[in-house]
Design a protein around this motif. Structure first.
Motif, mmCIF file in Angstrom:
data_model
loop_
_atom_site.group_PDB
_atom_site.id
_atom_site.type_symbol
_atom_site.label_atom_id
_atom_site.label_comp_id
_atom_site.label_asym_id
_atom_site.label_seq_id
_atom_site.Cartn_x
_atom_site.Cartn_y
_atom_site.Cartn_z
ATOM 1 N N LEU A 202 0.829 -1.206 0.000
ATOM 2 C CA LEU A 202 0.000 0.000 0.000
ATOM 3 C C LEU A 202 0.862 1.254 0.000
ATOM 4 C CD1 LEU A 202 -2.872 -1.108 2.391
ATOM 5 C CD2 LEU A 202 -3.046 -0.610 -0.051
ATOM 6 N N GLN A 203 2.036 1.155 0.626
ATOM 7 C CA GLN A 203 2.988 2.274 0.551
ATOM 8 C C GLN A 203 3.395 2.520 -0.907
ATOM 9 O OE1 GLN A 203 4.522 4.083 3.238
ATOM 10 N NE2 GLN A 203 5.389 5.370 1.640
ATOM 11 N N ASP A 204 3.647 1.438 -1.640
ATOM 12 C CA ASP A 204 4.033 1.553 -3.047
ATOM 13 C C ASP A 204 2.897 2.133 -3.890
ATOM 14 O OD1 ASP A 204 6.474 0.468 -2.459
ATOM 15 O OD2 ASP A 204 5.946 -1.566 -3.063
ATOM 16 N N LEU A 205 1.698 1.663 -3.633
ATOM 17 C CA LEU A 205 0.566 2.030 -4.480
ATOM 18 C C LEU A 205 0.039 3.435 -4.207
ATOM 19 C CD1 LEU A 205 -1.417 -1.334 -4.390
ATOM 20 C CD2 LEU A 205 -0.250 -0.364 -6.367
ATOM 21 N N ASP B 263 0.276 5.232 6.382
ATOM 22 C CA ASP B 263 0.122 4.481 7.635
ATOM 23 C C ASP B 263 -0.966 3.430 7.462
ATOM 24 O OD1 ASP B 263 0.469 3.852 10.402
ATOM 25 O OD2 ASP B 263 -1.353 4.997 10.819
ATOM 26 N N VAL B 264 -0.619 2.162 7.678
ATOM 27 C CA VAL B 264 -1.563 1.053 7.523
ATOM 28 C C VAL B 264 -1.652 0.309 8.847
ATOM 29 C CG1 VAL B 264 -2.115 -1.058 6.257
ATOM 30 C CG2 VAL B 264 -0.961 0.827 5.084
ATOM 31 N N THR B 265 -2.848 0.190 9.387
ATOM 32 C CA THR B 265 -3.070 -0.551 10.630
ATOM 33 C C THR B 265 -4.198 -1.559 10.431
ATOM 34 O OG1 THR B 265 -4.606 1.163 11.410
ATOM 35 C CG2 THR B 265 -2.313 1.369 12.087
ATOM 36 N N GLY B 266 -4.225 -2.576 11.287
ATOM 37 C CA GLY B 266 -5.286 -3.583 11.220
ATOM 38 C C GLY B 266 -4.712 -4.971 11.120
ATOM 39 N N ASP B 267 -5.439 -5.865 10.459
ATOM 40 C CA ASP B 267 -5.031 -7.255 10.315
ATOM 41 C C ASP B 267 -5.192 -7.689 8.867
ATOM 42 O OD1 ASP B 267 -4.628 -7.985 13.213
ATOM 43 O OD2 ASP B 267 -6.732 -7.366 13.272
ATOM 44 N N ALA B 268 -4.287 -8.572 8.428
ATOM 45 C CA ALA B 268 -4.378 -9.159 7.087
ATOM 46 C C ALA B 268 -3.810 -10.567 7.151
ATOM 47 C CB ALA B 268 -3.623 -8.312 6.071
ATOM 48 N N GLN C 227 -7.070 -0.097 8.003
ATOM 49 C CA GLN C 227 -7.314 1.341 7.964
ATOM 50 C C GLN C 227 -6.065 1.994 7.379
ATOM 51 O OE1 GLN C 227 -7.566 3.486 11.732
ATOM 52 N NE2 GLN C 227 -9.197 4.775 10.916
ATOM 53 N N VAL C 228 -6.259 2.843 6.366
ATOM 54 C CA VAL C 228 -5.144 3.446 5.641
ATOM 55 C C VAL C 228 -5.225 4.963 5.771
ATOM 56 C CG1 VAL C 228 -3.949 3.615 3.428
ATOM 57 C CG2 VAL C 228 -5.231 1.534 3.999
ATOM 58 N N LYS C 229 -4.114 5.587 6.174
ATOM 59 C CA LYS C 229 -4.073 7.044 6.336
ATOM 60 C C LYS C 229 -2.820 7.605 5.672
ATOM 61 C CE LYS C 229 -6.436 7.098 10.853
ATOM 62 N NZ LYS C 229 -6.311 7.517 12.272
ATOM 63 N N GLY C 230 -2.910 8.861 5.244
ATOM 64 C CA GLY C 230 -1.756 9.521 4.656
ATOM 65 C C GLY C 230 -1.991 11.004 4.494
ATOM 66 N N THR C 231 -1.033 11.680 3.892
ATOM 67 C CA THR C 231 -1.130 13.127 3.697
ATOM 68 C C THR C 231 -1.106 13.447 2.204
ATOM 69 O OG1 THR C 231 1.282 13.398 3.796
ATOM 70 C CG2 THR C 231 0.051 13.574 5.877
ATOM 71 N N TRP C 232 -1.495 14.673 1.878
ATOM 72 C CA TRP C 232 -1.416 15.152 0.502
ATOM 73 C C TRP C 232 -1.019 16.628 0.501
ATOM 74 C CZ3 TRP C 232 -4.385 19.333 -0.672
ATOM 75 C CH2 TRP C 232 -5.523 19.561 0.104
ATOM 76 N N SER C 233 -0.530 17.085 -0.618
ATOM 77 C CA SER C 233 -0.177 18.497 -0.778
ATOM 78 C C SER C 233 -0.344 18.866 -2.243
ATOM 79 C CB SER C 233 1.261 18.770 -0.315
ATOM 80 O OG SER C 233 2.176 18.024 -1.101
ATOM 81 N N GLY C 234 -0.482 20.168 -2.500
ATOM 82 C CA GLY C 234 -0.657 20.596 -3.879
ATOM 83 C C GLY C 234 -0.522 22.091 -4.033
ATOM 84 N N ALA D 188 -1.489 24.260 -0.572
ATOM 85 C CA ALA D 188 -2.395 23.738 0.454
ATOM 86 C C ALA D 188 -2.053 22.276 0.695
ATOM 87 C CB ALA D 188 -3.847 23.890 0.018
ATOM 88 N N SER D 189 -2.484 21.766 1.841
ATOM 89 C CA SER D 189 -2.201 20.379 2.185
ATOM 90 C C SER D 189 -3.349 19.836 3.022
ATOM 91 C CB SER D 189 -0.878 20.271 2.948
ATOM 92 O OG SER D 189 -0.951 21.013 4.163
ATOM 93 N N GLY D 190 -3.274 18.548 3.334
ATOM 94 C CA GLY D 190 -4.316 17.931 4.136
ATOM 95 C C GLY D 190 -4.029 16.455 4.326
ATOM 96 N N ARG D 191 -5.066 15.702 4.681
ATOM 97 C CA ARG D 191 -4.926 14.282 4.965
ATOM 98 C C ARG D 191 -6.002 13.502 4.201
ATOM 99 N NH1 ARG D 191 -1.455 13.141 8.781
ATOM 100 N NH2 ARG D 191 -2.274 11.018 8.948
#
Length: 354
Positions: free
Chosen positions: A40-43, A64-69, A85-92, A103-106
């Motif tokens: 998921l980091q790659d994708l 950031d990836v949390t949970g079970d697989a 659950q997958v979380k990350g940031t963005w900017s533009g 601007a940026s965000g999550r």
């Protein structure tokens, strides 16, 4: 039938000294969460979601990836079980001429699970501010960016269902393969990263080409205190054209004739002349991509004596110029209004009716 107290050998799984799991009869589990985090980091990390002359948007490097697989194997049948659950940031950046706003965000995929594997997961996008640039970038993320995200998540789910880190989830004896080493995971992740970067670059180039090839339209209605013939001559009489443009002009009022104004910035050809009610031209600006030509139609009506309604319709306007600058449709509309219609009113005294 076996006697009471005796077992039927056909229904007993005998212990084997070699410990082999024949035909993967027994239920086996493999934790693939480490692989899921890397994949998921790659994708999703460093993902370019938009890249045009007026707007650029990408995700941050860390995801950031949390949970079970888990991959379950029962008689060579792979059954993925996961809840992530997958979380990350963005900017533009949003560019308007020489003005650049950042601007940026999550972003968050709150529930990626096997029970909704056939559906695109929910995507939440937040901004760190309430600026116009932040709102515009968020809209872009939830527009074309969302499609990119869902495409990569479908790739992830497909790979997970196929066994995750192993192209063949079962060995010749039917048992799950041993977990890959950290070095193997990193090597595979690096190869996947290089492949993904190449795909991103190709996709960005394709989107830029599509942006340059895509077109828009300009439509507006203007009112003048003049007769239709007066306005007709403002586009067909060389003296009048030079008067309101305040620059050299080439005007040949015939089908196939030249119409060039503002020192050649506008290069057009008459395709229809129906005095005094209609003018059509093939119209392009010098800074447009090569071979891009728009269609312009000017319709003149006189609903009441002494007042002419001019209707402009221009199709085939590129959304980017040859230098990658966006907002060509908007700047074209502003040019008609400020550089042509307003000047005609001011120079010939045709009023300021709108």
């Amino acid at each position: 039938m076996a006697k009471i107290g005796e077992g039927d050998a056909r229904w007993i799984v005998s212990e084997r000294e070699d410990g082999a799991n024949v035909n993967a009869w027994h239920w086996q589990e493999k934790d693939v969460l480490p692989w899921a985090k890397v994949r998921l980091q790659d994708l999703l990390g460093n993902q370019v979601l938009a890249d045009s002359g007026s707007l650029s948007l990408k995700t941050g490097a860390d995801v950031d990836v949390t949970g079970d697989a888990i991959i379950n194997n029962r008689k060579k049948k792979l059954i993925p079980s996961y809840e992530l659950q997958v979380k990350g940031t963005w900017s533009g950046e949003v560019r308007d001429g020489d003005t650049v706003e950042s601007a940026s965000g999550r972003f968050e995929l709150p529930y990626v699970a096997d029970e909704n594997a056939d559906e695109d997961p929910e995507l939440k996008v937040s901004t760190s501010s309430d600026s116009a640039a932040a709102r515009r970038l968020k809209e872009a993320f939830l527009g074309s960016g969302k499609q990119v995200f869902h495409e990569h998540m479908r790739t992830f789910v497909k790979e997970l269902q196929a066994g995750g880190p192993s192209s063949s989830a079962a060995s010749s004896k039917g048992a799950l393969e041993l977990p890959e080493t950290d070095a193997a995971i990193k090597a595979k992740a690096e190869a996947s990263r290089r492949e993904l970067e190449a795909k991103k670059a190709a996709e960005a180039a394709r989107r830029r080409a599509e942006d340059r090839a895509s077109t828009g339209r300009v439509e507006m209605t203007e009112r003048f205190y003049a007769r239709p013939r007066d306005l007709f001559e403002c586009f067909t009489d060389p003296g009048r054209v030079q008067a309101f443009t305040q620059s050299p002009a080439q005007v040949e009022p015939m089908v196939g004739g030249k119409f060039s104004i503002f020192g050649g910035s506008v290069d057009a050809t008459f395709t229809a002349l129906e005095a005094p009610s209609r003018i059509a031209l093939d119209w392009r600006f010098k800074n447009w991509p090569d071979s891009v030509v728009s269609k312009v139609v000017l319709s003149l009506e006189e609903p009441q004596e002494g007042m002419t309604v001019l209707r402009l319709k221009q199709t085939g306007v590129p959304k980017e110029d040859r230098f990658g600058n966006g907002d060509v449709v908007e700047s074209t509309a502003q040019g008609w209004k400020a550089q042509i219609f307003h000047r005609i009113r001011a120079v010939f005294g045709f009023g300021l009716g709108m």
